[in-house]
Structure formats: structure tokens, C-alpha cells
Design a protein around this motif. Sequence first.
Motif, PDB file in Angstrom:
ATOM      1  N   TRP A  50       0.832  -1.216   0.000  1.00  0.00           N
ATOM      2  CA  TRP A  50       0.000   0.000   0.000  1.00  0.00           C
ATOM      3  C   TRP A  50       0.859   1.256   0.000  1.00  0.00           C
ATOM      4  O   TRP A  50       0.550   2.238  -0.647  1.00  0.00           O
ATOM      5  N   LYS A  52       3.889   1.521  -1.038  1.00  0.00           N
ATOM      6  CA  LYS A  52       4.892   1.467  -2.109  1.00  0.00           C
ATOM      7  C   LYS A  52       6.305   1.502  -1.533  1.00  0.00           C
ATOM      8  O   LYS A  52       7.142   2.325  -1.908  1.00  0.00           O
ATOM      9  N   ARG A 168      -5.015   1.167  13.317  1.00  0.00           N
ATOM     10  CA  ARG A 168      -5.945   2.201  12.842  1.00  0.00           C
ATOM     11  C   ARG A 168      -5.233   3.481  12.401  1.00  0.00           C
ATOM     12  O   ARG A 168      -5.438   3.950  11.282  1.00  0.00           O
ATOM     13  N   LEU A 171      -3.200   2.824   9.236  1.00  0.00           N
ATOM     14  CA  LEU A 171      -4.042   2.686   8.052  1.00  0.00           C
ATOM     15  C   LEU A 171      -4.522   4.060   7.576  1.00  0.00           C
ATOM     16  O   LEU A 171      -4.479   4.374   6.384  1.00  0.00           O
ATOM     17  N   ALA A 172      -4.936   4.884   8.530  1.00  0.00           N
ATOM     18  CA  ALA A 172      -5.391   6.231   8.170  1.00  0.00           C
ATOM     19  C   ALA A 172      -4.263   7.014   7.507  1.00  0.00           C
ATOM     20  O   ALA A 172      -4.472   7.683   6.498  1.00  0.00           O
ATOM     21  N   VAL A 175      -3.722   5.654   3.929  1.00  0.00           N
ATOM     22  CA  VAL A 175      -4.749   6.049   2.956  1.00  0.00           C
ATOM     23  C   VAL A 175      -4.501   7.482   2.503  1.00  0.00           C
ATOM     24  O   VAL A 175      -4.442   7.769   1.317  1.00  0.00           O
ATOM     25  N   ASP A 176      -4.354   8.401   3.424  1.00  0.00           N
ATOM     26  CA  ASP A 176      -3.975   9.761   3.062  1.00  0.00           C
ATOM     27  C   ASP A 176      -3.355  10.466   4.260  1.00  0.00           C
ATOM     28  O   ASP A 176      -4.010  10.685   5.268  1.00  0.00           O
ATOM     29  N   GLU A 178      -2.169  13.588   4.613  1.00  0.00           N
ATOM     30  CA  GLU A 178      -2.609  14.951   4.899  1.00  0.00           C
ATOM     31  C   GLU A 178      -3.918  14.938   5.682  1.00  0.00           C
ATOM     32  O   GLU A 178      -4.067  15.642   6.690  1.00  0.00           O
ATOM     33  N   LEU A 179      -4.865  14.109   5.220  1.00  0.00           N
ATOM     34  CA  LEU A 179      -6.146  14.007   5.905  1.00  0.00           C
ATOM     35  C   LEU A 179      -5.958  13.454   7.312  1.00  0.00           C
ATOM     36  O   LEU A 179      -6.572  13.925   8.265  1.00  0.00           O
ATOM     37  N   ALA A 180      -5.102  12.441   7.430  1.00  0.00           N
ATOM     38  CA  ALA A 180      -4.872  11.840   8.742  1.00  0.00           C
ATOM     39  C   ALA A 180      -4.320  12.876   9.715  1.00  0.00           C
ATOM     40  O   ALA A 180      -4.762  12.984  10.856  1.00  0.00           O
ATOM     41  N   ARG A 181      -3.344  13.659   9.225  1.00  0.00           N
ATOM     42  CA  ARG A 181      -2.779  14.715  10.068  1.00  0.00           C
ATOM     43  C   ARG A 181      -3.852  15.713  10.494  1.00  0.00           C
ATOM     44  O   ARG A 181      -3.923  16.108  11.653  1.00  0.00           O
ATOM     45  N   PRO A 232      -8.995  -3.850   4.113  1.00  0.00           N
ATOM     46  CA  PRO A 232      -7.564  -3.943   4.411  1.00  0.00           C
ATOM     47  C   PRO A 232      -7.245  -5.144   5.307  1.00  0.00           C
ATOM     48  O   PRO A 232      -6.229  -5.809   5.117  1.00  0.00           O
TER      49      PRO A 232
END
Lengths: 285, 255
Positions: A50, A52, A168, A171-172, A175-176, A178-181, A232
Motif C-alpha cells: 500500500w 509502495k 488504525r 491505516l489512516a 490512505v492519506d 494529509e487528511l490523517a494529520r 484492508p
Amino acid sequence: MRWTTQRVHPCLILTMNLNEWLTSPFLWRAMIGGAGVALIVGPLGAFIVWRKMAYFGDTLAHSGLLGVALGFLLGVSPSLGVLMVCLLLAALLVFLELKERLSADTLLGLLAHTTLALGLIALAFLETTRFDLAAFLFGDLLAVTRDDLIWIGGGVAVAFAVLLKIWRPLLAATVDEELARAENVPVTKVKTAFTILVALVIACAMKVVGVLLITALLVIPAATAQRFTKSPETMALAASGVALAAVIGGLLFSLLCDTPASASVVAVATLIFVVSRIIVGFGKK
Amino acid sequence: MSADALLNLDGIGFTRNRRVILDDVSLTLREGNIVTLIGPNGAGKSTLLKIALGQVLPDRGTVTRRAKTRLGYVPQKVFVASTLPLTVSRFVTLTQRASPDEILKVLTLTGVAYAAQQSVHTLSGGEWQRVLLARALMLRPDILLLDEPAQGLDVAGQNALYDLIRRIRDDTSCGILLVSHDLHLVMSSSDLVICLQHHICCSGKPENLYHDPAYRALFGEHNVAQLAAYHHHHDHVHALDDATCPPLPHPHHES
């Protein structure tokens, strides 16, 4: 981990019947060690795919030789040496990625081969130690010792515990970022924890598959599982299943056909991948 | 900061690699207000949004948020690795646990409830923007920060999305700060439009701005008159890396 261990002579295996196989301790040690590694490479490999990070795993594996050599030179366990070098390298990578304006894969290429060269040089100072370079490069599943099992068991248990704890947020962040931050996930912390985990698992799994094949065991089962799963978690579990099947299948194949065990494990993993893709292909028609 | 102010940016300055990205930008976001940032590419809109979010620290100026405000954020680009199997309902709850009912409620609000169990990789551009909005709403935000929420949508899709954003504002009375290129579409729903080119070029209520000759001069008569791609026509000249604003021939700095 004893890198200087004697190999089990192939002729010995060929002269044994099934009963002897199933009661021979080296086979069970190989099975248990391989299974332990297979369980953890599933979820870890999924994250590697995921994120890379396949080349990152490869780089850490390359640095293993330096770790083994340093372990011998310092008179500590080679596994400990590998772990330390992997962790140092991971820290260096995180640091350089922040400071240097080089792309991640260039940095990895630089570090992978530098540490490999340093490892070879360090090895030259170890003239008196008998060192099984082939076992290091390609793994020697059938020569797994009781000490190795303790390393693998401990490493896998710790890795599982940490991975469950950070699942959790990791994984967040995967996935992204910037959004997770923005949603208050401690991204840098979980990424660092994950990097350490990869180092730990590579140090533990090195004996099972060797440095040249370890990335394969991280990537192939996850890639196989990806097409069949919808979440996932199921992908991570399925990857573990594929890895486990590859370990068992590879070991049996290796015993029957007298092939190198670790290479056989990777070959079986690839076979599962190819067959699964063909089945998916037929299913689509 | 006044009582209904959610977010206050005061004298924000931000310089990177000797390029002035933002210079003395101040704005206030109030409850139930929609403030829209418009401006050309590279004007510093996204940077300003990230500063408001707290992800980027400004070199100068202060960011004040009302205590205990929750932020919802829709970034310009979210790209989920194609190897990662993920359903929509899982995606919106990655950092926020919620019951299936709550998930369905938010997805219904943004109009993508039918896609709840769909893979995020199968969504169209419009659906994806609505899913991103749903994820931001899962946090029950007091402030919504949206970076080009209608990007890649056709005119009908953009209209529908801005309608949705207005409805969210009406339903939740949260403050919304959004970045947009879509000059005409944002006008009707915004309480305040700020035109940004490193500094605030002009700002005001959309109906005032719309009839303001200075505004028309700024954006070009043909752009105001018709639905067309938005070009930033300046009435003053900038060097490429210059954020200073020479004296204007006519006053349009009002708010």
C-alpha cells in the motif's frame, strides 16, 4: 542466529522416508520458523504494498550483511547486529528524507549499496570466522536453530503486538497522510513505529528467506491477496494465509526435489500468485 | 475576536525559498458564514487554508480559533493507493468510529448513501468529492475547510455540490472557508469573497463585488458576464515572485 551452521546434506534427506521426515527436528524447526515469519509478513507486506515501500524493504535487507559482520566483530549475536544496523539505517533514511532533496528511491539506492559494500569490507576483517554467505543471501530454512526460533518467535510476537496497536492510525496515514494529520493522527509517530517494525521483521526473517528473497515474501503474498479482498484487514489476513501456504508448499517441494528451501518458498508464492490471477481471469470471462 | 467568530487570521505572512507566498492576509470566519478564497494558481490559497488548519505554521501573524472547535478538512487531492481495498463507509470512518446508522446519515446528507459498500476505487469524480465531504462531516466540524471541493465536476455537478455546501451550512451553522476557481458558482452562496494574489487584492460581499466596477475591471467584463474559465485579470502588475501591491489607480480595497 548461527550463520556458520552446517547445512543438512541433501543426500540425508533423500534417504529418509516420510516418517523420518515428520519426526526430524530440523523439518519442524523449519516449519515453525517459516510459519512464524509467514504470519507477520502478511499484514506487514500489505502495508509495504500500500505504501509502495518494496524498495525500502530491499534496502534494509541489503544492510543485513553489515549487521551480521558487525555482530561477529563486536562479539554479539549476528541477529542483534542485523537489528541494530536495520534500525540505524531506518533512522538515517527518515532523517535524510527530511534534509536531503533527493527522491526516496535515489536515497534508498545510495544507502542499499553503500551498506552492502561496507558489509563486504567488514566481512574481510572476519577471516577467521567461517561464514556461510550463501545462507545469508538466500536463506537456509532447513538450518534454522532453536536460537533462531527464539529470535523469530520473539520478533514476530512483538511485531504483532505493535502492529495491532498502531493499526488504525497507520491505516489512516497510509490512505492519506494529509487528511490523517488534519484529523489528529500522530502520523510521524506511527510511520516511525512502522519503519522500526519492518526493520525488526527483516532482521528476524533473514534467516528464513535470506536478504535477496525477503522482499519477495513481503510483496508476493500481499499482491496475491489484493485481488480477492474487500477490506484492508482481510487482505492482510489472506496475505498471511498465502505466505503460510508458500512456506509449507516450498518446504515440501524442497524436500521432495532437493531444491534450496527458501528459494522454493518464494517460487511457490509466485506460483500461487500466477494461478490465482489465471483463476480471476477465467472468472471474469 | 467577536463572539460569533470561529476562526481569525491576522496579518498572516508566509515565505518559502525567498518567495513571498502570503503577505499580511487577515480574515475572520463566523458561524454560519461561507468565506470563499478565489485567485489564480499559485496565489497561496491552499497554503492559507493549511495555515488556518494548523498544518502549516505562518512566519508572521496569528491564527486564533475559538476554543474547542472541531475542524473538517477536504484537501485538494486525496489519492488512495489502488492496491488498498477500501469501502466508502470504511473510508469515512478511518479516524472516527461511528455506528452504521451515523455513517448512513452522513452519506445520505451528501447524497452518496447508495455507494456505502462500494470500493472507493470505483467512484466518479463527483461521488469522490461527496465522499470526502462526508468524511469531513463525520467529525461534526464547527469549521469546514474545503480546498476546491468542486474540482473536476461539470457545471451541473458544481452547482449541485455548492447547493450541498450551502445546505450543510444551513443545517449545522458551521463556518466554511473554501477555495475555488469557480467564480460564478461560488458567488451566490458566499457571504464573503476574498480575491487572493499573495495579498488580499479585493474582498467583499458577493452582490456588492458583483456590481462593483472595480471588481468587474479586476476580473474582466467577459468573465463576469458569462460562464467561462476564470482568469485573474489584474489592474496592477506583479513581478513573478513579488507579492507587493503597487498603489491602485482606483479604490477597490473594501470589505
